[in-house]
Design a protein around this motif. Structure first.
Motif, PDB file in Angstrom:
ATOM      1  N   MET A   1      19.390   1.579 -22.163  1.00  0.00           N
ATOM      2  CA  MET A   1      20.098   1.807 -20.906  1.00  0.00           C
ATOM      3  C   MET A   1      19.498   2.988 -20.151  1.00  0.00           C
ATOM      4  N   ILE A   2      19.165   4.042 -20.896  1.00  0.00           N
ATOM      5  CA  ILE A   2      18.572   5.225 -20.266  1.00  0.00           C
ATOM      6  C   ILE A   2      17.230   4.871 -19.645  1.00  0.00           C
ATOM      7  N   ASN A   3      16.423   4.076 -20.352  1.00  0.00           N
ATOM      8  CA  ASN A   3      15.126   3.669 -19.805  1.00  0.00           C
ATOM      9  C   ASN A   3      15.291   2.876 -18.515  1.00  0.00           C
ATOM     10  N   PHE A   4      16.295   1.986 -18.488  1.00  0.00           N
ATOM     11  CA  PHE A   4      16.562   1.213 -17.278  1.00  0.00           C
ATOM     12  C   PHE A   4      16.913   2.140 -16.114  1.00  0.00           C
ATOM     13  N   LEU A   5      17.768   3.111 -16.356  1.00  0.00           N
ATOM     14  CA  LEU A   5      18.161   4.051 -15.301  1.00  0.00           C
ATOM     15  C   LEU A   5      16.976   4.897 -14.835  1.00  0.00           C
ATOM     16  N   ILE A   6      16.151   5.328 -15.779  1.00  0.00           N
ATOM     17  CA  ILE A   6      14.964   6.111 -15.413  1.00  0.00           C
ATOM     18  C   ILE A   6      14.029   5.268 -14.552  1.00  0.00           C
ATOM     19  N   ARG A   7      13.816   4.024 -14.948  1.00  0.00           N
ATOM     20  CA  ARG A   7      12.940   3.140 -14.159  1.00  0.00           C
ATOM     21  C   ARG A   7      13.527   2.864 -12.779  1.00  0.00           C
ATOM     22  N   ALA A   8      14.850   2.702 -12.695  1.00  0.00           N
ATOM     23  CA  ALA A   8      15.499   2.474 -11.400  1.00  0.00           C
ATOM     24  C   ALA A   8      15.331   3.687 -10.489  1.00  0.00           C
ATOM     25  N   VAL A   9      15.517   4.878 -11.029  1.00  0.00           N
ATOM     26  CA  VAL A   9      15.341   6.103 -10.242  1.00  0.00           C
ATOM     27  C   VAL A   9      13.885   6.237  -9.793  1.00  0.00           C
ATOM     28  N   ILE A  10      12.958   5.936 -10.687  1.00  0.00           N
ATOM     29  CA  ILE A  10      11.536   5.997 -10.339  1.00  0.00           C
ATOM     30  C   ILE A  10      11.221   5.000  -9.235  1.00  0.00           C
ATOM     31  N   PHE A  11      11.758   3.795  -9.337  1.00  0.00           N
ATOM     32  CA  PHE A  11      11.498   2.782  -8.312  1.00  0.00           C
ATOM     33  C   PHE A  11      12.094   3.185  -6.967  1.00  0.00           C
ATOM     34  N   LEU A  12      13.309   3.734  -6.980  1.00  0.00           N
ATOM     35  CA  LEU A  12      13.916   4.214  -5.732  1.00  0.00           C
ATOM     36  C   LEU A  12      13.115   5.376  -5.149  1.00  0.00           C
ATOM     37  N   ALA A  13      12.680   6.293  -6.000  1.00  0.00           N
ATOM     38  CA  ALA A  13      11.889   7.431  -5.535  1.00  0.00           C
ATOM     39  C   ALA A  13      10.562   6.961  -4.957  1.00  0.00           C
ATOM     40  N   SER A  14       9.922   5.999  -5.605  1.00  0.00           N
ATOM     41  CA  SER A  14       8.645   5.508  -5.095  1.00  0.00           C
ATOM     42  C   SER A  14       8.834   4.773  -3.767  1.00  0.00           C
ATOM     43  N   ALA A  15       9.925   4.046  -3.624  1.00  0.00           N
ATOM     44  CA  ALA A  15      10.218   3.374  -2.355  1.00  0.00           C
ATOM     45  C   ALA A  15      10.427   4.407  -1.250  1.00  0.00           C
ATOM     46  N   PHE A  16      11.171   5.462  -1.559  1.00  0.00           N
ATOM     47  CA  PHE A  16      11.399   6.524  -0.584  1.00  0.00           C
ATOM     48  C   PHE A  16      10.081   7.183  -0.179  1.00  0.00           C
ATOM     49  N   VAL A  17       9.261   7.516  -1.156  1.00  0.00           N
ATOM     50  CA  VAL A  17       7.979   8.169  -0.870  1.00  0.00           C
ATOM     51  C   VAL A  17       7.085   7.252  -0.041  1.00  0.00           C
ATOM     52  N   GLY A  18       7.056   5.968  -0.363  1.00  0.00           N
ATOM     53  CA  GLY A  18       6.250   5.017   0.401  1.00  0.00           C
ATOM     54  C   GLY A  18       6.704   4.887   1.836  1.00  0.00           C
ATOM     55  N   LEU A  19       8.002   4.788   2.049  1.00  0.00           N
ATOM     56  CA  LEU A  19       8.526   4.663   3.414  1.00  0.00           C
ATOM     57  C   LEU A  19       8.301   5.950   4.212  1.00  0.00           C
ATOM     58  N   VAL A  20       8.490   7.095   3.578  1.00  0.00           N
ATOM     59  CA  VAL A  20       8.261   8.372   4.262  1.00  0.00           C
ATOM     60  C   VAL A  20       6.784   8.532   4.610  1.00  0.00           C
ATOM     61  N   ALA A  21       5.899   8.154   3.699  1.00  0.00           N
ATOM     62  CA  ALA A  21       4.463   8.246   3.963  1.00  0.00           C
ATOM     63  C   ALA A  21       4.085   7.404   5.172  1.00  0.00           C
ATOM     64  N   ALA A  22       4.580   6.178   5.234  1.00  0.00           N
ATOM     65  CA  ALA A  22       4.285   5.315   6.382  1.00  0.00           C
ATOM     66  C   ALA A  22       4.848   5.916   7.663  1.00  0.00           C
ATOM     67  N   ASP A  23       6.050   6.501   7.581  1.00  0.00           N
ATOM     68  CA  ASP A  23       6.663   7.139   8.746  1.00  0.00           C
ATOM     69  C   ASP A  23       5.815   8.308   9.246  1.00  0.00           C
ATOM     70  N   LEU A  24       5.287   9.104   8.329  1.00  0.00           N
ATOM     71  CA  LEU A  24       4.501  10.277   8.705  1.00  0.00           C
ATOM     72  C   LEU A  24       3.100   9.924   9.193  1.00  0.00           C
ATOM     73  N   ILE A  25       2.510   8.887   8.634  1.00  0.00           N
ATOM     74  CA  ILE A  25       1.119   8.547   8.929  1.00  0.00           C
ATOM     75  C   ILE A  25       0.973   7.654  10.148  1.00  0.00           C
ATOM     76  N   LEU A  26       1.908   6.762  10.373  1.00  0.00           N
ATOM     77  CA  LEU A  26       1.699   5.657  11.295  1.00  0.00           C
ATOM     78  C   LEU A  26       2.658   5.673  12.480  1.00  0.00           C
ATOM     79  N   ASP A  27       2.092   5.654  13.680  1.00  0.00           N
ATOM     80  CA  ASP A  27       2.920   5.461  14.875  1.00  0.00           C
ATOM     81  C   ASP A  27       3.433   4.028  14.873  1.00  0.00           C
ATOM     82  N   GLY A  28       4.658   3.850  15.265  1.00  0.00           N
ATOM     83  CA  GLY A  28       5.248   2.520  15.288  1.00  0.00           C
ATOM     84  C   GLY A  28       6.055   2.207  14.031  1.00  0.00           C
ATOM     85  N   PHE A  29       5.909   3.027  13.016  1.00  0.00           N
ATOM     86  CA  PHE A  29       6.686   2.877  11.783  1.00  0.00           C
ATOM     87  C   PHE A  29       7.604   4.082  11.735  1.00  0.00           C
ATOM     88  N   SER A  30       8.899   3.849  11.793  1.00  0.00           N
ATOM     89  CA  SER A  30       9.790   5.003  11.885  1.00  0.00           C
ATOM     90  C   SER A  30      11.033   4.853  11.022  1.00  0.00           C
TER      91      SER A  30
END
Length: 133
Positions: A1-30
């Motif tokens: 169960m702990i591994n599942f939660l850790i993986r879920a947090v990692i996946f959410l964090a990676s999604a956040f980082v990916g969306l923020v990176a696109a927002d910062l790098i690319l005009d038209g993505f906000s």
């Protein structure tokens, strides 16, 4: 169960980082920074869709189009972004074909790198905590 939660947090964090990176790098993505709830909704929707779509699209590609197997990550990222943008409560906007194409690539690349690089950090901490405890 702990591994599942850790993986879920990692996946959410990676999604956040990916969306923020696109927002910062690319005009038209906000990301709509004045609506933190909308950003949270966008991140959760994107992460959940990505985690469901990638295995499903891989299964479909294995049956019907082997040539597409290498591009499943990009395709699932695009579809997840498309659905997230269409949901009114999500705080994300993508304008123009260039933003869609390059934004999809940026989000895919950054989330892939984050999901590859973040687990060793969390797992190392978990192993160290078990050794100490």
């Amino acid at each position: 169960m702990i591994n599942f939660l850790i993986r879920a947090v990692i996946f959410l964090a990676s999604a956040f980082v990916g969306l923020v990176a696109a927002d910062l790098i690319l005009d038209g993505f906000s990301l709509h920074w004045n609506d933190w709830w909308g950003i949270l909704v966008a991140v959760v929707i994107f992460a959940v869709l990505q985690s469901v779509l990638a295995p499903w699209l891989l299964k479909v590609a294995r049956r019907h189009a082997h040539a597409l197997i290498g591009g499943i990550g990009i395709v699932s990222t695009f579809v997840a972004l498309l659905i997230a943008v269409l949901i009114p409560a999500a705080g994300i906007g993508i304008d123009g074909p260039v933003a869609w194409i390059i934004g999809t690539f940026i989000v895919w690349l950054v989330t892939a790198l984050a999901t590859w690089l973040l687990p060793p950090l969390f797992i190392k901490k978990k192993v160290d905590a078990r050794r100490d405890g």
